[in-house]
Design a protein around this motif. Structure first.
Motif, PDB file in Angstrom:
ATOM      1  N   UNK A   1     -10.000  -3.864  -5.729  1.00 43.59           N
ATOM      2  CA  UNK A   1     -11.074  -3.961  -4.744  1.00 43.59           C
ATOM      3  C   UNK A   1     -11.040  -2.806  -3.775  1.00 43.59           C
ATOM      4  N   UNK A   2      -9.839  -2.346  -3.417  1.00 40.84           N
ATOM      5  CA  UNK A   2      -9.726  -1.271  -2.438  1.00 40.84           C
ATOM      6  C   UNK A   2     -10.034   0.070  -3.057  1.00 40.84           C
TER       7      UNK A   2
ATOM      8  N   UNK B   1       2.253   6.555   8.871  1.00 45.58           N
ATOM      9  CA  UNK B   1       2.401   5.547   7.836  1.00 45.58           C
ATOM     10  C   UNK B   1       1.255   5.506   6.848  1.00 45.58           C
ATOM     11  N   UNK B   2       0.971   4.327   6.326  1.00 48.84           N
ATOM     12  CA  UNK B   2       0.028   4.165   5.227  1.00 48.84           C
ATOM     13  C   UNK B   2      -1.386   4.570   5.626  1.00 48.84           C
ATOM     14  N   UNK B   3      -2.150   4.952   4.605  1.00 53.95           N
ATOM     15  CA  UNK B   3      -3.556   5.325   4.774  1.00 53.95           C
ATOM     16  C   UNK B   3      -3.761   6.516   5.699  1.00 53.95           C
ATOM     17  N   UNK B   4      -2.779   7.371   5.838  1.00 51.95           N
ATOM     18  CA  UNK B   4      -2.964   8.607   6.589  1.00 51.95           C
ATOM     19  C   UNK B   4      -3.367   9.690   5.607  1.00 51.95           C
TER      20      UNK B   4
ATOM     21  N   UNK C   1       1.037   5.697   1.025  1.00 50.78           N
ATOM     22  CA  UNK C   1       0.469   4.573   0.267  1.00 50.78           C
ATOM     23  C   UNK C   1      -0.753   4.001   0.971  1.00 50.78           C
ATOM     24  N   UNK C   2      -1.611   3.331   0.235  1.00 60.39           N
ATOM     25  CA  UNK C   2      -2.691   2.578   0.849  1.00 60.39           C
ATOM     26  C   UNK C   2      -2.169   1.278   1.422  1.00 60.39           C
ATOM     27  N   UNK C   3      -2.777   0.833   2.519  1.00 59.32           N
ATOM     28  CA  UNK C   3      -2.330  -0.425   3.116  1.00 59.32           C
ATOM     29  C   UNK C   3      -2.506  -1.582   2.143  1.00 59.32           C
TER      30      UNK C   3
END
Length: 316
Positions: free
Chosen positions: A21-22, A123-126, A160-162
């Motif tokens: 979904x993401x 962190x994630x999604x940067x 990484x993606x959240x």
């Protein structure tokens, strides 16, 4: 431990459902050219380092502009606009790679003369589409530190993606470790007398925890940490003072804290860094949420600035 294992496995299943979904495209799907190689910093004096940095910043801006032209030519207008803003002559990038979501190392302040340096590890999604959050936080920390300081936003790894399987394991952090360690060594070589600290947010604290052994830094600050990829401070094998803080409204408090070895993957990010058993010095982070640690005027921002400046160590 069985309960933690079950919670981690449940999170793994949830993430496996969320990943489709993401989406796996997004920021990483925007093409960019291979940046030109840059030589490591070597200058031994502030004046020589200033000249060397001028060259590195020019190369970084050229790489940003090259990525902007590619994004515009391929019809990625929002990315092209963001890159044009990043190419402003006032911005100073030690390195830039626009591929696969982006890798950037940006300097805030005068690195050549700085006596206190914070390396901010996000962190994630940067990525390049969400870089504004990191830029804003680095700007605020630099302002809080004042003259004689520099902040370096080290977004030098594939975050990484959240909502992804990757955020549940230390694998992306382990990929980042060689780059962060090499950067700290390069920085220490040209700034041997500066007070150097790592400031690590969210999944970035996993990167810092795994990279910690032997790093020549004064402090390692873990804020909003889901774990540092280790069971405790002793396992980080560092002479640095390890600090940890978590805002009262930070959802990361509900993340399961453990490492579970499965047949083909390690799941979990380690012990809770603000727990007494971890062994970090806990700083007051206020009542903010997961993205509020470097918010203007926040208790966490004040605490991190005091740690990086060396003032907090005198209070212990």
């Amino acid at each position: 431990m069985a309960s933690l294992r079950n919670r981690l496995l449940a999170a793994l299943v949830t993430a496996s459902v969320a990943v489709p979904a993401s989406g796996a495209g997004g920021s990483a799907g925007v093409p960019a050219p291979v940046p030109a190689a840059v030589a490591p910093l070597r200058a031994a004096t502030p004046a020589a380092l200033s000249d060397e940095l001028t060259g590195r910043y020019a190369a970084g801006r050229a790489a940003v502009l090259a990525a902007e032209r590619t994004a515009a030519a391929r019809g990625h207008r929002l990315r092209a606009a963001a890159l044009r803003a990043m190419a402003d002559p006032s911005r100073t990038f030690l390195s830039f790679d626009g591929r696969d979501g982006g890798r950037t190392v940006e300097v805030f302040g005068d690195l050549a003369t700085a006596r206190r340096i914070a390396v901010l590890v996000p962190g994630s999604d940067t990525n390049l589409d969400r870089y504004g959050r990191l830029h804003a936080g680095a700007t605020r920390l630099r302002e809080a530190l004042g003259d004689g300081s520099a902040v370096i936003a080290w977004a030098g790894y594939r975050t990484p993606g959240t909502l992804s399987l990757d955020v549940l394991t230390p694998a992306r952090a382990d990929e980042a470790v060689p780059g962060l360690r090499a950067f700290v060594r390069e920085l220490r070589a040209v700034k041997p007398g500066a007070r150097l600290s790592l400031v690590c947010h969210s999944y970035g604290s996993v990167v810092c925890g795994r990279a910690a052994p032997g790093l020549d830094v004064a402090d390692i600050v873990l804020m909003g940490s889901p774990g540092a990829g280790v069971p405790d401070v002793a396992a980080m094998r560092t002479r640095a003072v390890v600090w940890a803080g978590r805002g009262a409204a930070d959802w990361i408090a509900g993340v399961p804290h453990a490492l579970v070895e499965l047949p083909f993957v390690t799941v979990g990010l380690g012990a809770d860094p603000v727990s007494p058993g971890f062994g970090a010095r806990v700083f007051a982070a206020g009542d903010g949420g997961h993205s509020d640690y470097l918010r203007p005027g926040s208790p966490a921002l004040r605490a991190v600035a005091r740690i990086v400046s060396g003032e907090a160590a005198r209070d212990v």
